[in-house]
Design a protein around this motif. Structure first.
Motif, PDB file in Angstrom:
ATOM      1  N   ASN A 112       0.825  -1.207   0.000  1.00 21.44           N
ATOM      2  CA  ASN A 112       0.000   0.000   0.000  1.00 21.44           C
ATOM      3  C   ASN A 112       0.863   1.263   0.000  1.00 21.44           C
ATOM      4  OD1 ASN A 112      -2.427  -1.552   0.250  1.00 21.44           O
ATOM      5  ND2 ASN A 112      -2.061  -1.712   2.450  1.00 21.44           N
ATOM      6  N   ASN A 113       0.342   2.332  -0.589  1.00 25.48           N
ATOM      7  CA  ASN A 113       0.992   3.647  -0.559  1.00 25.48           C
ATOM      8  C   ASN A 113       2.363   3.649  -1.226  1.00 25.48           C
ATOM      9  OD1 ASN A 113      -1.056   5.040   1.271  1.00 25.48           O
ATOM     10  ND2 ASN A 113      -0.424   3.318   2.559  1.00 25.48           N
ATOM     11  N   CYS A 114       2.537   2.811  -2.228  1.00 25.98           N
ATOM     12  CA  CYS A 114       3.805   2.741  -2.957  1.00 25.98           C
ATOM     13  C   CYS A 114       3.772   3.644  -4.183  1.00 25.98           C
ATOM     14  CB  CYS A 114       4.098   1.310  -3.387  1.00 25.98           C
ATOM     15  SG  CYS A 114       4.470   0.204  -2.010  1.00 25.98           S
ATOM     16  N   ILE A 115       4.961   4.049  -4.636  1.00 27.31           N
ATOM     17  CA  ILE A 115       5.100   4.835  -5.859  1.00 27.31           C
ATOM     18  C   ILE A 115       6.128   4.171  -6.754  1.00 27.31           C
ATOM     19  CG2 ILE A 115       5.756   7.045  -6.863  1.00 27.31           C
ATOM     20  CD1 ILE A 115       4.894   8.390  -4.264  1.00 27.31           C
ATOM     21  N   LEU A 116       5.724   3.903  -7.997  1.00 25.94           N
ATOM     22  CA  LEU A 116       6.649   3.512  -9.054  1.00 25.94           C
ATOM     23  C   LEU A 116       6.701   4.683 -10.025  1.00 25.94           C
ATOM     24  CD1 LEU A 116       5.930   0.695  -7.819  1.00 25.94           C
ATOM     25  CD2 LEU A 116       6.174  -0.232 -10.121  1.00 25.94           C
ATOM     26  N   THR A 117       7.836   5.346 -10.097  1.00 20.58           N
ATOM     27  CA  THR A 117       7.951   6.536 -10.923  1.00 20.58           C
ATOM     28  C   THR A 117       8.162   6.129 -12.387  1.00 20.58           C
ATOM     29  OG1 THR A 117       8.935   7.561  -8.975  1.00 20.58           O
ATOM     30  CG2 THR A 117       9.074   8.800 -10.982  1.00 20.58           C
ATOM     31  N   ASN A 118       8.049   7.110 -13.290  1.00 18.13           N
ATOM     32  CA  ASN A 118       8.020   6.854 -14.729  1.00 18.13           C
ATOM     33  C   ASN A 118       9.095   5.874 -15.191  1.00 18.13           C
ATOM     34  OD1 ASN A 118       5.914   8.806 -15.290  1.00 18.13           O
ATOM     35  ND2 ASN A 118       7.456  10.380 -14.912  1.00 18.13           N
ATOM     36  N   MET A 154       9.721  -3.707 -13.679  1.00 18.90           N
ATOM     37  CA  MET A 154       9.774  -4.654 -12.565  1.00 18.90           C
ATOM     38  C   MET A 154       9.566  -6.067 -13.098  1.00 18.90           C
ATOM     39  SD  MET A 154       7.535  -4.472  -9.057  1.00 18.90           S
ATOM     40  CE  MET A 154       8.411  -3.015  -8.476  1.00 18.90           C
ATOM     41  N   ALA A 155      10.574  -6.925 -12.934  1.00 22.50           N
ATOM     42  CA  ALA A 155      10.485  -8.313 -13.386  1.00 22.50           C
ATOM     43  C   ALA A 155       9.607  -9.125 -12.430  1.00 22.50           C
ATOM     44  CB  ALA A 155      11.876  -8.926 -13.494  1.00 22.50           C
ATOM     45  N   GLY A 156       9.449 -10.410 -12.727  1.00 25.50           N
ATOM     46  CA  GLY A 156       8.510 -11.235 -12.001  1.00 25.50           C
ATOM     47  C   GLY A 156       8.899 -11.504 -10.561  1.00 25.50           C
ATOM     48  N   HIS A 157       7.873 -11.742  -9.739  1.00 32.40           N
ATOM     49  CA  HIS A 157       8.024 -12.215  -8.357  1.00 32.40           C
ATOM     50  C   HIS A 157       8.667 -11.190  -7.424  1.00 32.40           C
ATOM     51  CE1 HIS A 157       6.962 -16.347  -9.619  1.00 32.40           C
ATOM     52  NE2 HIS A 157       7.702 -16.087 -10.672  1.00 32.40           N
ATOM     53  N   VAL A 158       8.688  -9.930  -7.793  1.00 28.50           N
ATOM     54  CA  VAL A 158       9.208  -8.895  -6.903  1.00 28.50           C
ATOM     55  C   VAL A 158       8.179  -8.610  -5.809  1.00 28.50           C
ATOM     56  CG1 VAL A 158       9.885  -6.451  -6.755  1.00 28.50           C
ATOM     57  CG2 VAL A 158      10.642  -7.864  -8.685  1.00 28.50           C
ATOM     58  N   VAL A 159       8.664  -8.400  -4.590  1.00 28.95           N
ATOM     59  CA  VAL A 159       7.802  -8.014  -3.468  1.00 28.95           C
ATOM     60  C   VAL A 159       8.267  -6.660  -2.956  1.00 28.95           C
ATOM     61  CG1 VAL A 159       7.011  -8.604  -1.147  1.00 28.95           C
ATOM     62  CG2 VAL A 159       7.354 -10.414  -2.844  1.00 28.95           C
ATOM     63  N   MET A 160       7.334  -5.728  -2.852  1.00 31.35           N
ATOM     64  CA  MET A 160       7.636  -4.352  -2.466  1.00 31.35           C
ATOM     65  C   MET A 160       6.783  -3.977  -1.270  1.00 31.35           C
ATOM     66  SD  MET A 160       7.507  -1.125  -5.084  1.00 31.35           S
ATOM     67  CE  MET A 160       7.917   0.549  -4.620  1.00 31.35           C
ATOM     68  N   GLY A 161       7.410  -3.573  -0.169  1.00 34.88           N
ATOM     69  CA  GLY A 161       6.692  -3.276   1.058  1.00 34.88           C
ATOM     70  C   GLY A 161       5.949  -1.952   1.010  1.00 34.88           C
ATOM     71  N   ASP A 162       5.071  -1.736   2.000  1.00 39.89           N
ATOM     72  CA  ASP A 162       4.281  -0.511   2.080  1.00 39.89           C
ATOM     73  C   ASP A 162       5.172   0.735   2.106  1.00 39.89           C
ATOM     74  OD1 ASP A 162       2.113  -2.206   2.300  1.00 39.89           O
ATOM     75  OD2 ASP A 162       1.805  -1.861   4.442  1.00 39.89           O
ATOM     76  N   TRP A 163       4.695   1.802   1.460  1.00 42.01           N
ATOM     77  CA  TRP A 163       5.322   3.119   1.475  1.00 42.01           C
ATOM     78  C   TRP A 163       6.681   3.163   0.772  1.00 42.01           C
ATOM     79  CZ3 TRP A 163       2.388   7.153   2.840  1.00 42.01           C
ATOM     80  CH2 TRP A 163       1.317   6.952   3.730  1.00 42.01           C
ATOM     81  N   ALA A 164       7.050   2.133   0.058  1.00 46.70           N
ATOM     82  CA  ALA A 164       8.316   2.164  -0.668  1.00 46.70           C
ATOM     83  C   ALA A 164       8.165   2.985  -1.946  1.00 46.70           C
ATOM     84  CB  ALA A 164       8.786   0.755  -0.989  1.00 46.70           C
ATOM     85  N   ILE A 165       9.268   3.604  -2.382  1.00 47.41           N
ATOM     86  CA  ILE A 165       9.266   4.456  -3.564  1.00 47.41           C
ATOM     87  C   ILE A 165      10.429   4.066  -4.463  1.00 47.41           C
ATOM     88  CG2 ILE A 165       9.518   6.822  -4.427  1.00 47.41           C
ATOM     89  CD1 ILE A 165       8.278   7.806  -1.814  1.00 47.41           C
ATOM     90  N   LEU A 166      10.123   3.878  -5.739  1.00 47.83           N
ATOM     91  CA  LEU A 166      11.148   3.693  -6.765  1.00 47.83           C
ATOM     92  C   LEU A 166      11.162   4.929  -7.639  1.00 47.83           C
ATOM     93  CD1 LEU A 166      10.379   0.008  -7.817  1.00 47.83           C
ATOM     94  CD2 LEU A 166      12.450   0.792  -6.682  1.00 47.83           C
ATOM     95  N   ALA A 167      12.287   5.631  -7.703  1.00 42.08           N
ATOM     96  CA  ALA A 167      12.378   6.807  -8.562  1.00 42.08           C
ATOM     97  C   ALA A 167      12.474   6.373 -10.028  1.00 42.08           C
ATOM     98  CB  ALA A 167      13.571   7.659  -8.157  1.00 42.08           C
ATOM     99  N   GLY A 168      12.520   7.343 -10.928  1.00 41.91           N
ATOM    100  CA  GLY A 168      12.338   7.059 -12.348  1.00 41.91           C
ATOM    101  C   GLY A 168      13.373   6.119 -12.951  1.00 41.91           C
ATOM    102  N   MET A 169      12.911   5.307 -13.878  1.00 44.58           N
ATOM    103  CA  MET A 169      13.747   4.444 -14.718  1.00 44.58           C
ATOM    104  C   MET A 169      14.538   3.411 -13.923  1.00 44.58           C
ATOM    105  SD  MET A 169      14.979   7.158 -17.638  1.00 44.58           S
ATOM    106  CE  MET A 169      15.535   5.813 -18.721  1.00 44.58           C
TER     107      MET A 169
END
Length: 268
Positions: A124-130, A134-149
């Motif tokens: 929840n509350n995650c951001i994937l920037t432009n 993301m390849a298969g089977h990735v797990v991303m926790g709450d409030w995590a942010i990935l900046a662009g590219m």
């Protein structure tokens, strides 16, 4: 609310106040919650489960089959939580028999041209920037942010409240509460700005910082550092989250950047 220049399969289940703009296509075995807006030229394929009050912008493709050669046509899903925004030309593939679904949580922002592959789980509350890929089977926790590219390797784990700098190649697990940047991707301090914004006290942030100083700066190997942290620091949710994440890491956690690095950027 449904534009006449759309195609919606008769078996699709849309709440009464879903709005669908022209030239979008909604396949069978789709469920869309109340208040959601589907922009023009969106394709929502079989197995999509979309929550309430979402916004899906033009050109997005949701729940296409996995880009995975071992996929054999099994039934699987894409689940998207409430109040999530999916921007232009995002692609989210449904799961395989390994997990059965790809899941994106509530209150997320998936920005334009991003791709979420099969069997990923986004909190929840995650951001994937432009242009995040993301390849298969990735797990991303709450409030995590990935900046662009950013490009994320399959099976990587990204901890809650972490921040990963733009253009990063993420091939190792990223522990919770930290910043990660540089090439190769490395520990770059505690995500103190993000934690403050989410209501963490200075005491809690400093507690997290002290734990990571042991893990990354004390000159111990990972096993020694975890043992030291468990013995010397009081049990808190943050301490236990860090210990569990590192112990359960399948790919190993990112390392500390060593060339000319220092702790100046870590001070609260």
């Amino acid at each position: 609310m449904i534009h006449p220049h759309t195609y919606i399969h008769p078996s699709a289940k849309l709440a009464p106040n879903v709005k669908v703009d022209p030239f979008s296509v909604i396949h069978p075995n789709v469920e869309i919650g109340e208040g959601t807006w589907i922009g023009s030229n969106v394709t929502i394929m079989e197995g999509a489960r979309i929550g309430k009050n979402c916004r899906i912008f033009p050109g997005a493709v949701i729940s296409a089959i996995p880009q995975d050669l071992k996929f054999e046509g099994e039934d699987s899903l894409v689940e998207i939580g409430d109040f999530t925004t999916i921007r232009e030309f995002v692609t989210i593939n449904r799961g395989t028999k390994e997990r059965g679904k790809t899941a994106v949580g509530s209150n997320c922002l998936i920005q334009a041209y991003s791709h979420i592959a099969h069997d990923c789980v986004i909190g929840n509350n995650c951001i994937l920037t432009n242009n995040t890929q993301m390849a298969g089977h990735v797990v991303m926790g709450d409030w995590a942010i990935l900046a662009g590219m950013c490009a994320v390797h399959q099976f990587v784990q990204i901890g809650q409240h972490s921040y990963i700098g733009g253009g990063s190649l993420v091939s190792k697990d990223v522990p919770p509460f930290i910043k990660a940047a540089r090439n190769p991707l490395s520990y770059a301090g505690v995500n103190s700005v993000g934690l403050k914004r989410r209501g963490f006290t200075i005491e809690r942030i400093n507690h997290i910082l002290d734990i990571y100083r042991v893990l990354y700066n004390k000159g111990l190997n990972t096993s020694q550092a975890l043992e030291f942290i468990e013995e010397e620091y009081p049990a808190t949710d943050e301490r236990d989250d860090i210990l569990t994440f590192v112990r359960e890491s399948g790919r190993g956690i990112i390392k500390r950047y060593t060339k000319g690095n220092n702790d100046d950027d870590l001070a609260i």
